[in-house]
Design a protein around this motif. Structure first.
Motif, PDB file in Angstrom:
ATOM      1  N   ASP A 165       0.826  -1.209   0.000  1.00 42.25           N
ATOM      2  CA  ASP A 165       0.000   0.000   0.000  1.00 42.25           C
ATOM      3  C   ASP A 165       0.859   1.257   0.000  1.00 42.25           C
ATOM      4  O   ASP A 165       0.557   2.224  -0.714  1.00 42.25           O
ATOM      5  N   LEU A 209      -5.338  -5.171   4.476  1.00 45.36           N
ATOM      6  CA  LEU A 209      -5.984  -4.265   3.524  1.00 45.36           C
ATOM      7  C   LEU A 209      -7.304  -3.740   4.074  1.00 45.36           C
ATOM      8  O   LEU A 209      -7.649  -2.565   3.866  1.00 45.36           O
ATOM      9  N   ALA A 210      -8.035  -4.600   4.773  1.00 48.69           N
ATOM     10  CA  ALA A 210      -9.304  -4.158   5.369  1.00 48.69           C
ATOM     11  C   ALA A 210      -9.049  -3.088   6.424  1.00 48.69           C
ATOM     12  O   ALA A 210      -9.800  -2.100   6.510  1.00 48.69           O
ATOM     13  N   LEU A 245      -6.494  -1.010   6.525  1.00 52.23           N
ATOM     14  CA  LEU A 245      -6.091   0.205   5.813  1.00 52.23           C
ATOM     15  C   LEU A 245      -7.316   0.943   5.258  1.00 52.23           C
ATOM     16  O   LEU A 245      -7.416   2.169   5.357  1.00 52.23           O
ATOM     17  N   THR A 246      -8.235   0.202   4.667  1.00 51.65           N
ATOM     18  CA  THR A 246      -9.438   0.821   4.105  1.00 51.65           C
ATOM     19  C   THR A 246     -10.271   1.499   5.182  1.00 51.65           C
ATOM     20  O   THR A 246     -10.759   2.618   5.012  1.00 51.65           O
ATOM     21  N   ALA A 247     -10.398   0.826   6.320  1.00 50.64           N
ATOM     22  CA  ALA A 247     -11.269   1.345   7.374  1.00 50.64           C
ATOM     23  C   ALA A 247     -10.596   2.397   8.239  1.00 50.64           C
ATOM     24  O   ALA A 247     -11.275   3.316   8.728  1.00 50.64           O
ATOM     25  N   HIS A 305      -6.998   3.869   7.839  1.00 49.39           N
ATOM     26  CA  HIS A 305      -5.805   4.640   7.504  1.00 49.39           C
ATOM     27  C   HIS A 305      -5.983   6.114   7.859  1.00 49.39           C
ATOM     28  O   HIS A 305      -5.046   6.783   8.317  1.00 49.39           O
TER      29      HIS A 305
END
Length: 342
Positions: A35, A319-320, A322-324, A326
């Motif tokens: 990312d 990744l989840a 980071l999406t929620a 970051h």
């Protein structure tokens, strides 16, 4: 020349141990590195978490984020390849791993014989892997992150933290030294066992020795189990898990209590410690549901197919997160410490 990362916000990483389950952490790290929106200031690790931390630092030092991703994959691939026979296989439903009969037999012998008797030449494939893949001499002076590797002093039970300038293959092996499987690792005349007995992992050095105020906990041990252990094997496994996580849970409970007290204090009455506590942000990436389904014996399942499964799950969770969350980095905690640990 070392790669220098500029721009993205910094976080500290606290990486739990858990044997083969550490491949989940590999997946989380791979997602964060790919990312590219975060940098790492400090990394604290125990056992498999220490392995991930040191290999991460080596890869960053050699070739930045891409180098770290490659180094982590090379490490876990080498661990799987180091086993001379297939020691584990998937269960019928494919959700867990069970050890091959030969491996189960070997582990049973550890209950009756010491590592000196079972492994008189003190063979440990991790030593060769670490020595080949990590340039410890360079890492001691040029680590791109602050490293904190936890081990337990055998004769006192005290936590020993090895920082980057002190790192050797022995220091990392000490952090992962299960006394039923390996001899005590002697460093400067002192014996050490797995760091999980004293800290899994140590969080306080990230708070006291790093300027970054965001700490990301990558957890392998479930914070809550659904079922109460019934069989002798289940009880023994739960006892071991509780022993390895007691100090970590106590430390996080302390952080939760002190942060709550600091927040309740009027701003003009806060001292330096209260201000730092109030401004420290905690984040958690965990796979509680997944880890609850895995047996304790899967922690020694050095199997590449199993590693890849955990790696994929780690990437998904990373990744989840980071999406929620970051956007929370540098602003607020995305984990409620009071609810999780108090």
């Amino acid at each position: 020349m070392a790669f220098h990362w500029r721009g993205p916000p910094m976080v500290n990483l606290a990486l739990q141990g858990g044997g083969a389950h550490g491949a989940f952490t590999w997946g989380v790290l791979d997602a964060l590195l790919e990312d590219g929106r975060l940098r790492f200031e400090g990394v604290s690790g125990t056992s498999a978490g220490a392995m991930n931390a040191v290999v991460l630092a080596q890869g960053l030092m050699a070739d930045g984020p891409d180098g770290a991703r490659a180094a982590l994959r090379a490490f876990w691939t080498a661990v799987a390849a180091s086993v001379p026979f297939d020691i584990a296989m998937p269960t019928a439903d494919g959700k867990d791993m069970r050890l091959a009969p030969a491996m189960q037999w070997m582990l049973q012998w550890t209950q009756h014989f010491s590592p000196e008797q079972l492994n008189p030449f003190d063979l440990n494939p991790l030593r060769k892997i670490l020595s080949k893949q990590v340039d410890f001499e360079r890492l001691r002076t040029h680590s791109p992150v602050k490293l904190f590797v936890a081990a337990t002093h055998v004769n006192t039970g005290k936590l020993r933290l090895f920082r980057a300038p002190e790192l050797t293959p022995d220091a990392v092996l000490a952090s992962a030294c299960l006394p039923t499987l390996h001899r005590s690792v002697v460093i400067d005349g002192e014996p050490y066992w797995d760091g999980g007995y004293a800290a899994n992992p140590a969080v306080f050095p990230l708070f006291h020795e790093c300027g970054t105020r965001d700490i990301v906990l990558v957890m392998l041990a479930p914070l809550q189990h659904i079922a109460t252990p019934q069989t002798a094997t289940e009880i023994k496994s739960r006892m071991m898990e509780l022993a390895f996580n007691a100090t970590f849970l106590r430390e996080m409970r302390m952080f939760a209590h002190l942060r709550e007290r600091a927040r309740r204090s009027a701003w003009w009455r806060r001292g330096e410690l209260d201000r730092r506590l109030a401004s420290t942000h905690f984040h958690v990436i965990e796979a509680g549901a997944l880890m609850r389904e895995l047996s304790a014996e899967s922690k020694v399942a050095a199997n590449m197919r199993f590693f890849e499964t955990l790696f994929a799950a780690g990437r998904e969770h990373g990744l989840a997160w980071l999406t929620a969350h970051h956007a929370d980095v540098g602003r607020r905690s995305s984990a409620d410490l009071e609810a999780l640990f108090y």
